[in-house]
Motif scaffolding. Sequence first.
Motif, PDB file in Angstrom:
ATOM      1  N   ARG A   1       0.853  -1.162  -0.040  1.00 51.03           N
ATOM      2  CA  ARG A   1       0.088   0.149   0.089  1.00 51.03           C
ATOM      3  C   ARG A   1       0.682   1.175   0.086  1.00 51.03           C
ATOM      4  O   ARG A   1       2.052   1.343   0.740  1.00 51.03           O
ATOM      5  N   GLU A   2       0.391   2.141  -0.652  1.00 50.02           N
ATOM      6  CA  GLU A   2       1.067   3.790  -0.623  1.00 50.02           C
ATOM      7  C   GLU A   2       0.190   4.627  -0.854  1.00 50.02           C
ATOM      8  O   GLU A   2      -0.762   4.671  -1.521  1.00 50.02           O
ATOM      9  N   THR A   3       0.648   5.827  -0.005  1.00 46.67           N
ATOM     10  CA  THR A   3      -0.469   6.753   0.050  1.00 46.67           C
ATOM     11  C   THR A   3       0.478   8.187  -0.296  1.00 46.67           C
ATOM     12  O   THR A   3       1.619   8.163   0.139  1.00 46.67           O
ATOM     13  N   VAL A   4      -0.131   8.894  -1.324  1.00 51.99           N
ATOM     14  CA  VAL A   4       0.933   9.959  -1.812  1.00 51.99           C
ATOM     15  C   VAL A   4       0.039  11.312  -1.829  1.00 51.99           C
ATOM     16  O   VAL A   4      -1.154  11.101  -1.965  1.00 51.99           O
ATOM     17  N   PHE A   5       0.595  12.430  -1.687  1.00 53.38           N
ATOM     18  CA  PHE A   5      -0.266  13.517  -1.633  1.00 53.38           C
ATOM     19  C   PHE A   5       0.401  14.668  -2.725  1.00 53.38           C
ATOM     20  O   PHE A   5       1.272  14.668  -3.436  1.00 53.38           O
ATOM     21  N   ALA A   6      -0.570  15.389  -3.263  1.00 55.21           N
ATOM     22  CA  ALA A   6      -0.384  16.378  -4.378  1.00 55.21           C
ATOM     23  C   ALA A   6      -1.134  17.665  -4.208  1.00 55.21           C
ATOM     24  O   ALA A   6      -1.927  17.387  -3.404  1.00 55.21           O
ATOM     25  N   VAL A   7      -0.602  18.565  -4.943  1.00 55.13           N
ATOM     26  CA  VAL A   7      -1.202  19.953  -5.064  1.00 55.13           C
ATOM     27  C   VAL A   7      -1.510  20.104  -6.548  1.00 55.13           C
ATOM     28  O   VAL A   7      -0.562  19.854  -7.297  1.00 55.13           O
ATOM     29  N   THR A   8      -2.382  20.976  -6.794  1.00 57.66           N
ATOM     30  CA  THR A   8      -2.736  21.284  -8.334  1.00 57.66           C
ATOM     31  C   THR A   8      -3.344  22.644  -8.349  1.00 57.66           C
ATOM     32  O   THR A   8      -4.003  23.212  -7.514  1.00 57.66           O
ATOM     33  N   SER A   9      -3.045  23.202  -9.431  1.00 57.26           N
ATOM     34  CA  SER A   9      -3.627  24.503  -9.971  1.00 57.26           C
ATOM     35  C   SER A   9      -5.075  24.477 -10.313  1.00 57.26           C
ATOM     36  O   SER A   9      -5.529  25.492 -10.624  1.00 57.26           O
ATOM     37  N   LEU A  10      -5.237  23.454 -10.971  1.00 58.35           N
ATOM     38  CA  LEU A  10      -6.800  22.965 -11.302  1.00 58.35           C
ATOM     39  C   LEU A  10      -7.742  23.263 -10.468  1.00 58.35           C
ATOM     40  O   LEU A  10      -7.489  22.806  -9.377  1.00 58.35           O
ATOM     41  N   ASP A  11      -8.986  23.866 -10.769  1.00 66.87           N
ATOM     42  CA  ASP A  11      -9.938  24.021  -9.862  1.00 66.87           C
ATOM     43  C   ASP A  11     -10.980  23.091 -10.016  1.00 66.87           C
ATOM     44  O   ASP A  11     -10.736  22.231 -11.093  1.00 66.87           O
TER      45      ASP A  11
END
Length: 405
Positions: free
Chosen positions: A300-310
């Motif tokens: 199992r793997e959990t990753v986080f991300a941010v995006t400029s898309l709304d």
Amino acid sequence: MLANLSPIDPHTIPDLRTYLRAIPDPRFLRGLWHPLDAILAICACAAASGAKTIEEIAEWGQRAPLRLLTALGVRPHPLHYRRSPAACTIDRVLCRINAHALDAAICAYLADRHHATTATGDDGDGATDNARPALPAIAVDGKALKGSARLDQPRRHLLSALAHHPPLTLAQSEVGAKTNETRHFLPLLQGLDLAGRVVTFDALHTVKEHLKRLVKGKGAHYVAMVKGNQPTLHAQISGLPWGRTPIAHTRSEKGHGRRESRSIKVMGIADSLGGICFSHARLVLRVHRRQQETGKKQTRETVFAVTSLDAHQATPADLAAYVRGHWAIENSSHHIRDVTFGEDACTVHTGSAPRAMAALRNLAIGVLKSAGADNIAKTTRAIRDLPEHALPFYGIGYEPDLSGT
């Protein structure tokens, strides 16, 4: 295998040699016999046939019939026969060639092919734009050439920008031994038109200045992974109330002896209540992946991300596709270069040759993927013993001699 590819009309495909002629010839004019574009065209055709080394490239030219060598621009010998360049000639050219100019020519050729396929709504693998997110995506990722290392020099490292679908290399640069990928991120994307596109990249490049330049300077969007290199941002995102956030999208796949399922949760920056302030970020993502291989324990793997898309610009399914598309670059490009073309085992290490060989592999993968090849290894084996089948992939016309003479 070739019957499964899209019909190839060389007259509708740009001629690769037109792009290769823009590369300066590194050789002295005295004693010059083979034109540079003919040598590089032979290298490109041999790569599409699965050639892994310079010796295999030369062997491809030796197997090629005279009419094929004529089509590639090989000059006739005074005794009225054509002779393909020897391995030592090809080696000298690749070692001394301007690798930046070669990369620029190949990437320009693949970019034009990419624009042609996206304009028709076909990404080369039989899928239309309706099956993909509305905004096309480009992944930035690095790769080391392990076989290029020597006792007195580290292994060469390349940073590339690749389209998600199909995985065509649009830009490539070499990362110096005393620098890292981060300093080459913006220069790599400088010549690309990123307006209205989504750029995906690993946490190494999640730098505020990079994100600001992408959005304000290039008119692009981003999906940026977040890990420990941004400790404050990572702590803020991981501390959000994800347990109370519903799963927005799930997808499961089965094949190659493993079963994989992925889920994504999406939260707006305004709803996070965590005081997150990152360059033009609108949404935060939590992607959880479970993988079960036959006979092995589940991972199992959990990753986080941010995006400029709304939220109105991309659905949760679109965001999951961008993350998955970035991960898929490893299988659709890097894995093929290592396994099918033996890049890690290639011991070429002198001058510009390592980067030039990598560029030729990118070119071969790009044109075959554009033609609809879903298995590069099978396609290269299918055309290995028929050299003339490689020419149409590069827009080079060739009429075989059917008379048997």
